[in-house]
Write an enzyme that holds these catalytic residues in place. Structure first.
Site, PDB file in Angstrom:
ATOM      1  N   ASP A   1      32.165   5.418 -29.564  1.00 19.88           N
ATOM      2  CA  ASP A   1      31.155   5.952 -30.472  1.00 19.88           C
ATOM      3  C   ASP A   1      30.321   4.819 -31.074  1.00 19.88           C
ATOM      4  O   ASP A   1      30.064   3.821 -30.406  1.00 19.88           O
ATOM      5  CB  ASP A   1      31.860   6.775 -31.563  1.00 19.88           C
ATOM      6  CG  ASP A   1      31.045   7.956 -32.056  1.00 19.88           C
ATOM      7  OD1 ASP A   1      30.004   7.724 -32.691  1.00 19.88           O
ATOM      8  OD2 ASP A   1      31.442   9.110 -31.806  1.00 19.88           O
TER       9      ASP A   1
ATOM     10  N   HIS B   1      28.441   7.934 -37.698  1.00 23.35           N
ATOM     11  CA  HIS B   1      28.914   8.962 -36.776  1.00 23.35           C
ATOM     12  C   HIS B   1      30.344   8.693 -36.309  1.00 23.35           C
ATOM     13  O   HIS B   1      31.214   9.581 -36.350  1.00 23.35           O
ATOM     14  CB  HIS B   1      27.954   9.040 -35.588  1.00 23.35           C
ATOM     15  CG  HIS B   1      28.200  10.170 -34.649  1.00 23.35           C
ATOM     16  ND1 HIS B   1      29.077  10.078 -33.585  1.00 23.35           N
ATOM     17  CD2 HIS B   1      27.653  11.420 -34.582  1.00 23.35           C
ATOM     18  CE1 HIS B   1      29.063  11.217 -32.909  1.00 23.35           C
ATOM     19  NE2 HIS B   1      28.206  12.050 -33.491  1.00 23.35           N
TER      20      HIS B   1
ATOM     21  N   ASN C   1      24.587  19.532 -27.854  1.00 24.78           N
ATOM     22  CA  ASN C   1      23.967  20.337 -28.909  1.00 24.78           C
ATOM     23  C   ASN C   1      22.616  20.923 -28.511  1.00 24.78           C
ATOM     24  O   ASN C   1      21.726  21.061 -29.351  1.00 24.78           O
ATOM     25  CB  ASN C   1      23.793  19.479 -30.169  1.00 24.78           C
ATOM     26  CG  ASN C   1      25.083  18.885 -30.663  1.00 24.78           C
ATOM     27  OD1 ASN C   1      26.144  19.480 -30.517  1.00 24.78           O
ATOM     28  ND2 ASN C   1      25.005  17.702 -31.250  1.00 24.78           N
TER      29      ASN C   1
ATOM     30  N   SER D   1      29.886  17.027 -31.643  1.00 22.08           N
ATOM     31  CA  SER D   1      30.536  15.753 -31.946  1.00 22.08           C
ATOM     32  C   SER D   1      31.639  15.912 -32.980  1.00 22.08           C
ATOM     33  O   SER D   1      32.594  15.132 -33.018  1.00 22.08           O
ATOM     34  CB  SER D   1      29.509  14.742 -32.485  1.00 22.08           C
ATOM     35  OG  SER D   1      28.706  14.231 -31.463  1.00 22.08           O
TER      36      SER D   1
END
Length: 389
Positions: free
Chosen positions: A147, A179, A267, A336
């Site tokens: 990430d 994130h 998404n 996520s």
């Protein structure tokens, strides 16, 4: 499944003397060879020596002469066929994974928990509760978070966050985006996480702006493959982009090497099979749900869908750790946020015993809440993650 079919075909085509028994949770290429008590140790040793000289990949794992007369070995089909044609062998069976028989579990109740971890610990339809119930904690498992990095000093991790590597040039070894810290908090945070004793490892492949290259991500997975413990550690990839055969292959091979890999579905409110790594065959791809107020768990309006999904998990309005301070938190949404719920539960499973990614995936599906997803999208599975207690 294909390996089991080929083995069954081999056994069926073998005109052999020795009975062979398939096992439910078989360990690939590992077999238990049993002799009658009357067979002397010298004969067993002779057969073992023949196997070792036959193929360099053969390995004697254990030898017994008290509770049973025999041995365990890693064998090729040629070695297996050799043993199955020996008069002295009583029977051969596949080695397999065994599990602790838990007839009574002590469940810990975390009150005032976030709705996501609360929901996955609840069997059946959604209910108005903020309690996360758990009996496992993922102790001994490392979860590799591929990430934006992790703020490893954050209080959520209690010292259980470690820096692994960074494939982003020109940036410091920390999370400058937030994130990755949020994702890691859902996997293993003491307040916001599923596996509260697992260790999270930062693998930084996305920069401050939340983006990176296929080259960087594949390099990150290469690093994970060298540092993770097969059939014990997990990996989470809350990232994605356009279709990439190179990235798909990297994810598939990481899973084949023994690292369970949870992947965000994406998404775009579109078919996850059009994106990578969500379309990778051996990834465990996760769609997002919002907080249900009735009898179902609605698919989030942004969540990708389709036959490349394996499961759904909470991903909308999820609160977890953030950057800026060692106590910072933030509430955000996305697949996520759904994927690390799955990575956390996989870490709980592997904290109990070593299992292959396929066995972990099978257990996640078998134990999931069936039939609660509404508006799941064409081809999507109708199962919601369940952590058990």
């Amino acid at each position: 499944m294909q390996r089991l079919f080929l083995l069954a075909l081999f056994i069926a085509s073998c005109f052999c003397l020795t009975p062979f028994y398939l096992s439910q949770n078989a360990i690939n290429d590992s077999y238990i060879v049993v002799y009658p008590d009357s067979v002397e140790a010298s004969i067993v040793q002779l057969h073992q020596q023949a196997l070792l000289s036959m193929d360099s990949t053969h390995k004697i794992s254990a030898t017994w002469n008290r509770v049973i007369n025999g041995f365990s070995a890693i064998l090729t089909p040629t070695g297996l066929k050799y043993l199955m044609n020996l008069d002295e062998v009583s029977f051969i069976e596949q080695d397999q994974i065994m599990y602790a028989s838990r007839t009574e579990q002590t469940c810990t109740a975390q009150n005032s928990a976030t709705w996501g971890i609360s929901r996955v610990s609840l069997r059946g339809a959604p209910q108005p509760t903020n309690t996360y119930r758990y009996s496992r904690n993922g102790d001994g498992v490392q979860a590799f978070v591929v990430d934006t990095g992790i703020l490893i000093t954050h209080a959520e991790f209690e010292g259980r966050a470690k820096w692994g590597t960074s494939l982003v040039t020109g940036e410091s070894n920390t999370d400058l985006n937030g994130h990755g810290t949020h994702v890691a908090g859902t996997v293993a945070g003491v307040t916001y996480g599923i596996a509260k004793k697992a260790t999270v490892i930062a693998v930084k492949v996305l920069g401050q702006n939340g983006s990176g290259s296929t080259t960087g991500i594949v390099s990150g997975l290469e690093w994970v493959s060298k540092n993770a413990k097969p059939n014990k550690d997990t990996c989470n990839m809350s990232l994605g982009g356009g279709a990439s055969s190179a990235l798909d292959n990297a994810v598939n091979n990481l899973a084949k090497s023994g690292i369970f890999t949870a992947v965000a579905a994406g998404n775009s409110n579109a078919n996850a099979c059009n994106y990578s790594p969500s379309r990778a065959a051996d990834a465990f791809t996760v769609g997002s749900t919002s907080q249900g107020t009735g009898s179902t768990d609605p698919r989030s309006s942004f969540s990708n869908y389709g036959s490349c999904l394996n499961i759904f998990a909470p991903g909308e309005a999820i609160t977890s750790a953030w950057i800026g301070s060692n106590t910072a938190i933030r509430t955000i949404s996305g697949t996520s946020m759904a994927s690390p719920h799955v990575c956390g539960v996989a870490s709980l499973i592997l904290g109990e015993s070593s299992r292959t990614p396929a066995q972990v995936a099978s257990q996640l599906i078998q134990e999931a809440n069936p039939g609660t997803i509404s508006g799941g999208g064409t081809g999507s599975p109708n199962v919601l993650l369940y952590s058990g207690c």
